[in-house]
Design an enzyme around this catalytic site. Sequence first.
Site, mmCIF file in Angstrom:
data_model
loop_
_atom_site.group_PDB
_atom_site.id
_atom_site.type_symbol
_atom_site.label_atom_id
_atom_site.label_comp_id
_atom_site.label_asym_id
_atom_site.label_seq_id
_atom_site.Cartn_x
_atom_site.Cartn_y
_atom_site.Cartn_z
ATOM 1 N N THR A 15 4.082 -9.884 4.811
ATOM 2 C CA THR A 15 4.806 -8.725 4.276
ATOM 3 C C THR A 15 4.062 -7.417 4.509
ATOM 4 O O THR A 15 4.686 -6.374 4.738
ATOM 5 C CB THR A 15 4.986 -8.917 2.744
ATOM 6 N N ASP A 81 5.867 -14.661 9.521
ATOM 7 C CA ASP A 81 5.965 -14.886 8.088
ATOM 8 C C ASP A 81 5.116 -16.143 7.881
ATOM 9 O O ASP A 81 5.247 -17.110 8.637
ATOM 10 C CB ASP A 81 7.430 -15.151 7.721
HETATM 11 N N1 ASP Z 1 7.018 -14.595 3.103
HETATM 12 C C1 ASP Z 1 5.857 -13.743 3.223
HETATM 13 C C2 ASP Z 1 4.783 -14.489 3.952
HETATM 14 O O1 ASP Z 1 4.157 -15.336 3.415
HETATM 15 C C3 ASP Z 1 5.388 -13.307 1.916
HETATM 16 C C4 ASP Z 1 4.210 -12.371 1.949
HETATM 17 O O2 ASP Z 1 3.669 -11.987 2.945
HETATM 18 O O3 ASP Z 1 3.792 -11.972 0.873
HETATM 19 O O4 ASP Z 1 4.548 -14.232 5.080
#
Ligand code: ASP
Length: 369
Positions: A15, A81
């Site tokens: 993210t 991700d």
């Molecule tokens: N879905 C994202 C990931 O793990 C969540 C994050 O980065 O906080 O890549």
Amino acid sequence: MLDCARVLVLYAGGTIGMKASGRGYVPSPGYLAEQLARLPQFHDASLPVQQDDGRPVFVTPPSREGRRVSLTVKEYEPLLDSSNMGMEDWARIAEDVGRHDAEFDAFVVLHGTDTMAYSASALSFMLENLSKTVILTGSQIPLTTARTDALDNLLGALTIAGHFEIPEVCLYFCHKLLRGNRAQKQDASGFDAFWSGNFPPLVEVGIDIKAKWDLILQPTGEPLHVQTKMNPNVAALRLFPGITAETLANFLRPPLEGVVLETYGSGNAPDRRRDLLDALRAATDRGVVIVNCTQCHKGTVSATYAAGIALAEAGVIGGADLTPEAALTKLSYLLAKGLSPTDIRSQMQLNLRGELTAGQGARYSFRER
Ligand code: ASP
């Protein structure tokens, strides 16, 4: 002339560098570096952005201690991700640390939060004889969104990486530096997303940065060795009331070689279910290494109850206070070495990288060690 620490930022995804799109947050190549160049905390605008082998190099303003941090950003392709990451991605990060070990003072890995605890645990085993600081961090809200936690997390990680020598794989989030193989994601939406129930933070960041040196591991003094091979034939099974022997026996079928069995409380499973114990015994007799870890987020597996002792009698070994993430990645790492099941069972119970508290016998006096 100001002091400058060299930090390699391995940007794997998550993210922190994502951009809002019609389908939610998505990773966007080049975007993170563009944003860092504009943020005065990460780049002193009076200096040009240098390039190192096509990678942008930013230099922070001097810290309170008069030290700048130069950060070279190596962006991965594709950015992921972290739900999409697997063992080959851990190998890539580990290889990069090994390849650049001599050029940099420390490493920061930008990573999604969802599987960050697994990657941190895996890297702690794969990087044998680590002598430099490796910190994984990320954020719950992207760097460019107004109320982001990315600024705090990235600045904190870079500051520790640039000022302290902590020869461990760590995870930095919400003002705390945790030992990577003790960390777990505890909150899907809060900023304080990680915790380490069985081990205190190594560093806490407030007005002052307080490192707990008595907890931090000493380097071995041996040259860094990177083990990139991991064994994929591992799995975790969370016990639940009413699990059938068929489900368990099917789960334990080859090619499975290592299992993290997540049990109740202090390591208990139903000792009145002969069918389940027989299925476990058949697997351990075949050489499957089964490690007992608690489903609780804090505390340790012990031989307090008959329900726990029955597992040991079926050949399941105690995982002490290992997190399931650390147990799974440690199994995968040890199995990849081609050791015998007996050796793996004994190493699983040893403290290799600070991942477990060994020999938790009762202590009755400050005089006892
Ligand atoms: N879905 C994202 C990931 O793990 C969540 C994050 O980065 O906080 O890549």
